[in-house]
Design a protein around this motif. Sequence first.
Motif, PDB file in Angstrom:
ATOM      1  N   LEU A 107       0.850  -1.201   0.000  1.00 41.63           N
ATOM      2  CA  LEU A 107       0.000   0.000   0.000  1.00 41.63           C
ATOM      3  C   LEU A 107       0.880   1.245   0.000  1.00 41.63           C
ATOM      4  O   LEU A 107       1.830   1.350   0.789  1.00 41.63           O
ATOM      5  N   ILE A 108       0.568   2.193  -0.925  1.00 40.48           N
ATOM      6  CA  ILE A 108       1.358   3.431  -0.912  1.00 40.48           C
ATOM      7  C   ILE A 108       0.541   4.618  -0.396  1.00 40.48           C
ATOM      8  O   ILE A 108       1.103   5.565   0.131  1.00 40.48           O
ATOM      9  N   SER A 109      -0.776   4.571  -0.552  1.00 39.44           N
ATOM     10  CA  SER A 109      -1.561   5.667   0.028  1.00 39.44           C
ATOM     11  C   SER A 109      -2.996   5.216   0.235  1.00 39.44           C
ATOM     12  O   SER A 109      -3.452   4.254  -0.391  1.00 39.44           O
ATOM     13  N   ARG A 110      -3.695   5.921   1.137  1.00 38.84           N
ATOM     14  CA  ARG A 110      -5.107   5.617   1.344  1.00 38.84           C
ATOM     15  C   ARG A 110      -5.855   6.923   1.566  1.00 38.84           C
ATOM     16  O   ARG A 110      -5.324   7.883   2.116  1.00 38.84           O
ATOM     17  N   ARG A 111      -7.111   6.959   1.124  1.00 36.83           N
ATOM     18  CA  ARG A 111      -7.969   8.121   1.389  1.00 36.83           C
ATOM     19  C   ARG A 111      -9.215   7.592   2.058  1.00 36.83           C
ATOM     20  O   ARG A 111      -9.828   6.632   1.559  1.00 36.83           O
ATOM     21  N   ASP A 112      -9.587   8.208   3.172  1.00 33.88           N
ATOM     22  CA  ASP A 112     -10.676   7.647   3.984  1.00 33.88           C
ATOM     23  C   ASP A 112     -12.007   8.333   3.744  1.00 33.88           C
ATOM     24  O   ASP A 112     -12.070   9.546   3.554  1.00 33.88           O
ATOM     25  N   TYR A 113     -13.072   7.555   3.784  1.00 28.06           N
ATOM     26  CA  TYR A 113     -14.438   8.056   3.574  1.00 28.06           C
ATOM     27  C   TYR A 113     -15.367   7.375   4.580  1.00 28.06           C
ATOM     28  O   TYR A 113     -14.950   6.491   5.325  1.00 28.06           O
ATOM     29  N   GLY A 114     -16.621   7.781   4.539  1.00 28.37           N
ATOM     30  CA  GLY A 114     -17.659   7.061   5.271  1.00 28.37           C
ATOM     31  C   GLY A 114     -17.833   7.455   6.720  1.00 28.37           C
ATOM     32  O   GLY A 114     -18.661   6.869   7.420  1.00 28.37           O
ATOM     33  N   ALA A 115     -17.081   8.440   7.207  1.00 30.40           N
ATOM     34  CA  ALA A 115     -17.155   8.780   8.630  1.00 30.40           C
ATOM     35  C   ALA A 115     -18.557   9.235   9.021  1.00 30.40           C
ATOM     36  O   ALA A 115     -19.090   8.836  10.069  1.00 30.40           O
ATOM     37  N   ALA A 116     -19.210  10.046   8.174  1.00 26.40           N
ATOM     38  CA  ALA A 116     -20.507  10.621   8.531  1.00 26.40           C
ATOM     39  C   ALA A 116     -21.599   9.560   8.644  1.00 26.40           C
ATOM     40  O   ALA A 116     -22.655   9.805   9.219  1.00 26.40           O
ATOM     41  N   VAL A 117     -21.362   8.384   8.047  1.00 27.86           N
ATOM     42  CA  VAL A 117     -22.413   7.366   8.073  1.00 27.86           C
ATOM     43  C   VAL A 117     -21.958   6.116   8.831  1.00 27.86           C
ATOM     44  O   VAL A 117     -22.572   5.051   8.729  1.00 27.86           O
ATOM     45  N   GLN A 118     -20.895   6.250   9.568  1.00 31.87           N
ATOM     46  CA  GLN A 118     -20.334   5.148  10.379  1.00 31.87           C
ATOM     47  C   GLN A 118     -20.123   3.874   9.540  1.00 31.87           C
ATOM     48  O   GLN A 118     -20.367   2.765   9.999  1.00 31.87           O
ATOM     49  N   ALA A 119     -19.725   4.061   8.310  1.00 30.35           N
ATOM     50  CA  ALA A 119     -19.416   2.906   7.462  1.00 30.35           C
ATOM     51  C   ALA A 119     -18.083   3.182   6.774  1.00 30.35           C
ATOM     52  O   ALA A 119     -18.057   3.700   5.656  1.00 30.35           O
ATOM     53  N   PRO A 120     -16.976   2.872   7.480  1.00 34.62           N
ATOM     54  CA  PRO A 120     -15.665   3.238   6.945  1.00 34.62           C
ATOM     55  C   PRO A 120     -15.422   2.648   5.550  1.00 34.62           C
ATOM     56  O   PRO A 120     -15.774   1.486   5.292  1.00 34.62           O
ATOM     57  N   ALA A 121     -14.851   3.469   4.707  1.00 36.85           N
ATOM     58  CA  ALA A 121     -14.509   3.032   3.350  1.00 36.85           C
ATOM     59  C   ALA A 121     -13.211   3.730   2.976  1.00 36.85           C
ATOM     60  O   ALA A 121     -12.843   4.735   3.609  1.00 36.85           O
ATOM     61  N   ALA A 122     -12.526   3.231   1.968  1.00 31.94           N
ATOM     62  CA  ALA A 122     -11.251   3.849   1.587  1.00 31.94           C
ATOM     63  C   ALA A 122     -10.938   3.589   0.125  1.00 31.94           C
ATOM     64  O   ALA A 122     -11.356   2.572  -0.441  1.00 31.94           O
ATOM     65  N   ILE A 123     -10.214   4.567  -0.463  1.00 30.18           N
ATOM     66  CA  ILE A 123      -9.594   4.311  -1.776  1.00 30.18           C
ATOM     67  C   ILE A 123      -8.165   3.892  -1.464  1.00 30.18           C
ATOM     68  O   ILE A 123      -7.408   4.654  -0.854  1.00 30.18           O
ATOM     69  N   LEU A 124      -7.814   2.671  -1.829  1.00 28.19           N
ATOM     70  CA  LEU A 124      -6.484   2.147  -1.513  1.00 28.19           C
ATOM     71  C   LEU A 124      -5.649   2.107  -2.785  1.00 28.19           C
ATOM     72  O   LEU A 124      -6.102   1.586  -3.815  1.00 28.19           O
TER      73      LEU A 124
ATOM     74  N   PHE B 286     -16.521   9.747  -3.156  1.00 34.42           N
ATOM     75  CA  PHE B 286     -15.207   9.259  -3.570  1.00 34.42           C
ATOM     76  C   PHE B 286     -14.742  10.045  -4.803  1.00 34.42           C
ATOM     77  O   PHE B 286     -15.551  10.403  -5.644  1.00 34.42           O
ATOM     78  N   TYR B 287     -13.471  10.277  -4.896  1.00 31.49           N
ATOM     79  CA  TYR B 287     -12.859  10.917  -6.076  1.00 31.49           C
ATOM     80  C   TYR B 287     -13.341  12.341  -6.326  1.00 31.49           C
ATOM     81  O   TYR B 287     -13.266  12.820  -7.452  1.00 31.49           O
ATOM     82  N   ALA B 288     -13.830  13.063  -5.290  1.00 34.37           N
ATOM     83  CA  ALA B 288     -14.382  14.412  -5.537  1.00 34.37           C
ATOM     84  C   ALA B 288     -13.375  15.337  -6.245  1.00 34.37           C
ATOM     85  O   ALA B 288     -13.725  15.944  -7.278  1.00 34.37           O
TER      86      ALA B 288
END
Length: 736
Positions: free
Chosen positions: A494-511, A644-646
Amino acid sequence: MLRLAHRWPGLLAAILVIFMSLSGAALSVFPALESLSTPAQTETNLDAGTVAARIQSVYPSVTEIRVSPAGRVTAYWSDADNQSQSATIDPATGKAVATAETPAAERWLKNLHRSLFMGENGRIIAAVGAMTMLVLSVSGLFLVARRTGGWRRFFSPLRGASSARVHVELARISVAGLLLSSLTALWMSASTFGLLPESADGPALPAATSGRTAYALDRMPALNTLPIDALRDLTFPAQGDTNDVYTLKTTTGTGYLDQGNGKMLGWSGASVWDRLGDTVMMLHTGRGAALLGLALGLMSLAVPAMALTGAVQWWTARQARPRIRGNASAGRVGTIILVGSEGGATFGFAATLHAALAKTGEQVHVAPMSAFEPKRYGMAKRIIIMAATYGDGDAPASARNFLKLLSAASPMRNVAVGVLGFGDRSFPHFCGFARQVDAELETAGWAKLLPFDTVDRQSPQDFARWGRALGEAMGLPLDLHHAPVVPQLTGLTLISRRDYGAAVQAPAAILRFALPRTSFWEKLFGKAPRFSAGDLIGIVPHGSNTPRFYSLASSSRDGFVEICVRKHPGGLCSSRLVDLMPGDKVHVFFRANPDFRPAKNRKPVVLIGAGTGIGPLAGFIRDNVGKRPMHLFFGARHPSSDVFYAPEIDRWLGEGKLTSIETAFSRTAARSYVQDAVRRDGQRLAGLIAAGAQIMVCGGADMAAGVKTALGDILAPLNLTTAKLKAEGRYVEDVY
Ligand SMILES: Cc1cc2nc3c(=O)[nH]c(=O)nc-3n(C[C@H](O)[C@H](O)[C@H](O)COP(=O)(O)O)c2cc1C
């Protein structure tokens, strides 16, 4: 058939064909060297009479003058000691300028190329080499057209392992030359073995001559009107023999000249075969067409490289198939196992069944479903069909034309059929293809060996259960223990990650992972991962035999491996992925998903996705360097944490890689889903579809079902359905 006609001659005669093409390539240099060393003609309209007269004045005892197709003039004469002499002549002076001897290297190579120093037998072997080359060129031509998708797309860009691409690329460049060289070689062999019509007889020797001698050569009309390049040979009369004549050979025929008055005493024109033979000789040797010769020589240099890459392809394909030990031939067995597989796993199950049946003394034949050929199953009592499902209930690669073959066959008496489906329950059409096969067998009236059953996610337990039922049906104790074969894994960091989903308590990420380093040999053998956005990576979580698949949001050209993952409650694999930190490693395998790609044209593409389903769609937009119209419909949970990807989406809109975007948010007061956005924009979508747009949907099964219904309503007024679009490849889904 075509592939066999290409593979076996290629593998069996590789050494011979390489040998012939390399010696041919080396020989092609000599006509060019000859052209370079031939004295340049400075006079225009130089005629044969003038040149012959000049030579005679320098070498009064000249006996013969020859002119090669490249324009080189050679004279032969006897010196004061009556020794034969020869030299290359400068036509401007009639004097010797170089030796007339063929270089030793050229003579040696020519012997090697024509007969491998083995006389008549060698010439036969060389002819076999030419025939093999012709078969390879013709079959290769058709195979390239098949691979590129038709003659019109013959020169379109290629995909696949490096060895396969290099092979086809070289074939496209060299096939014309190889066809020409092999055809002309065969002509020359046929001529050597006397298989072509004889050349024209020369004219009859003259009955009477003038009896005089010494008429000036440059006054003879047959010579002073003949351009020097059209002369091939002039043989002088024997000195002192007043009845002897000049023998003249030109590009158009043969005749005799009176030495006392220069009159033509007989003439016979060259036959069509002679002329054709001269042209064939020129095309094959490059004598008289040195540049063409060099081009043909360069093209034949591609042959050793094609032999190597072809052998690599054959070997890699052979290795990819599980080896079935002691696979008996179809005509001699009671049990036929037909396999429908894309990734190879089902072949592994078939090998386990084959081994278990063989242990009980049964003779078994295993083959791909596409090789279904009831006529060959003379002693069969049962056919077992093991079929995976791909796409949306579609046939896997090794079963593509099975249903067609089945509909052409009639049910066999005394043969019962059993179908076992391999699939994944998370797909809407679980084992859809195997079910279809079972239903069509029943409709056609084939007897049933045992009830239809399924294996979910390659479960060894499901397989063992079905094995017991099969054993009962066959009256055998069958104990099937299948240990799944894990595909070759690649380590990704893994070289980088971007985190999402905090507002809906469902963690997600672009890995984003680094592209694995690969050596030259790995590239050549097709082991380097080459993938496009929309292809899949498989990950086998600890404590499970079953891989989980994730759609790729990048292609290998982007230089990284990217996926979009949401953590599922209790999900073994997704939890581990979402918890990865830069520097951490996962082991994955790559799997092509060729049906989920934007069609290769300039028509608009409508991308519809929700949640992490945006991953491959983002990959398509990133790869849209040609800036064809692309319209995105994106459903997310919450605008503050799930887009994602905004930043990239803004940039792609600015660059013209993305034409428009519509969003829908399900966890806001508006509670809107992506299918609602699709409905809202129905009119614009209808316009795009009427203009030939392709629709690509990616995301969860519920969303896909909702989108399908919405699209159905939009398509109805156009007299279209999603099924119709799907059949044209204009409606494709990647659903999980
Ligand atoms: C791209 C893709 C699409 C699939 N589609 C379906 C499907 O529609 N229905 C199903 O039951 N299984 C589906 N599967 C699961 C495969 O059928 C299953 O993994 C099978 O065991 C693969 O066998 P194979 O390796 O011999 O091809 C799909 C798998 C992949 C990778």
